[in-house]
Design a protein around this motif. Structure first.
Motif, PDB file in Angstrom:
ATOM      1  N   GLU A 163       1.118   4.217  -2.760  1.00  0.00           N
ATOM      2  CA  GLU A 163       0.822   5.597  -2.386  1.00  0.00           C
ATOM      3  C   GLU A 163       1.969   6.542  -2.762  1.00  0.00           C
ATOM      4  O   GLU A 163       1.738   7.711  -3.082  1.00  0.00           O
ATOM      5  N   GLU A 216       0.830  -1.201   0.000  1.00  0.00           N
ATOM      6  CA  GLU A 216       0.000   0.000   0.000  1.00  0.00           C
ATOM      7  C   GLU A 216       0.871   1.261   0.000  1.00  0.00           C
ATOM      8  O   GLU A 216       0.600   2.219  -0.738  1.00  0.00           O
ATOM      9  N   HIS A 244      -1.508   0.488  -7.486  1.00  0.00           N
ATOM     10  CA  HIS A 244      -1.692  -0.694  -6.629  1.00  0.00           C
ATOM     11  C   HIS A 244      -1.472  -1.983  -7.422  1.00  0.00           C
ATOM     12  O   HIS A 244      -0.907  -2.956  -6.897  1.00  0.00           O
TER      13      HIS A 244
END
Length: 274
Positions: free
Chosen positions: A193, A189, A206
């Protein structure tokens, strides 16, 4: 009750939650067991319907599973397992192999609740078993032989990797691999990001982060290299990777990862004592 060459092995499940379904699905897909030779029990139909969808037989009687299957996998919640073992103990025989995937219940605790000389195994699975890519460890009780261990290991490898270890490693495995799934997801994650921050669309970021983890894991397994060797292969002088690694070190990434495994392991040990 043991299977012969002309009689296929019957495998039982006491408890029909997500892990039982994952293991049963792996066994059936790999051709280790025929679906009709699997018998699962649970108090209600809520989870049994998933096993029925695989073609398995079901019942609400835990004792019925033991009476029909020589190898039984107990996939109940840990707090329920002692009472369930006491319930089925009267029908456990020397022909049975008992396998528990319940966290925190020791081999000695299981052996105390079952008849003398019962062959017992404790298995620590992790969530990727649901896609047949699990990392499992197993440990045997005092009365389980090499042939028993070979049988259990061969069956469970339908769900991923299964390695026999001393029981003292089981709680460490929980911290490393059980909780490690969450740690890896957090890292995936964060990778995505970072890319989103730099302007990449979320879905694409992702997807690429997950594929990067998958590809890296396959290279580590197939090439047999230490992670440090593979990391070095990506490094070039004054390149992008060394700058990124420097940022990770400044953030204490390595120490934080080690502390996460340590904290999860210590908590697993606490729960085992309870």
């Amino acid at each position: 009750m043991a299977a012969t060459k002309s009689e296929p092995l019957r495998v039982g499940f006491v408890g029909a939650g997500r892990m039982a379904e994952a293991i049963a699905q792996g066994l059936i897909r790999a051709g280790k067991v025929e679906a009709k030779q699997v018998l699962a029990s649970a108090p209600t139909d809520r989870n049994l319907c998933h096993l029925r969808a695989l073609g398995c037989q079901t019942t609400h009687s835990n004792q019925e599973v033991l009476q029909n299957c020589p190898l039984v996998i107990f996939a109940t919640k840990p707090q329920v397992l002692p009472a369930v073992l006491e319930e089925v103990a009267p029908v456990v025989t020397t022909e049975h192999i008992i396998v528990s995937v319940a966290a925190g219940i020791s081999l000695s605790s299981m052996e105390e609740l079952l008849p003398p000389n019962t062959r017992v195994f404790r298995v620590s699975p992790n969530l990727p078993c649901v896609v047949q890519e699990g990392a499992m460890v197993m440990t045997r009780g005092h009365h389980a032989g090499d042939g028993d261990a070979e049988l259990v290991q061969n069956l469970l490898e339908a769900c991923g990797q299964c390695i026999e270890v001393p029981e003292s490693y089981v709680d460490i495995h929980t911290g490393l691999s059980g909780s490690g799934v969450a740690f890896v997801c957090t890292f995936s994650e964060a990778l995505a990001e970072g890319a989103i921050k730099m302007g990449m669309p979320s879905d694409l970021a992702h997807r690429i982060a997950a594929q990067t983890l998958l590809g890296t894991a396959k290279m580590l397994q197939q090439k047999g290299k230490h992670p440090a060797q593979l990391r070095t292969d990506v490094l070039t002088p004054a390149g992008t990777t060394i700058h990124g690694l420097h940022a990770l070190e400044q953030g204490g990434f390595r120490a934080a990862a080690m502390s996460a495994v340590e904290a999860a392991t210590l908590r697993a040990k606490e729960l085992s004592k309870k």
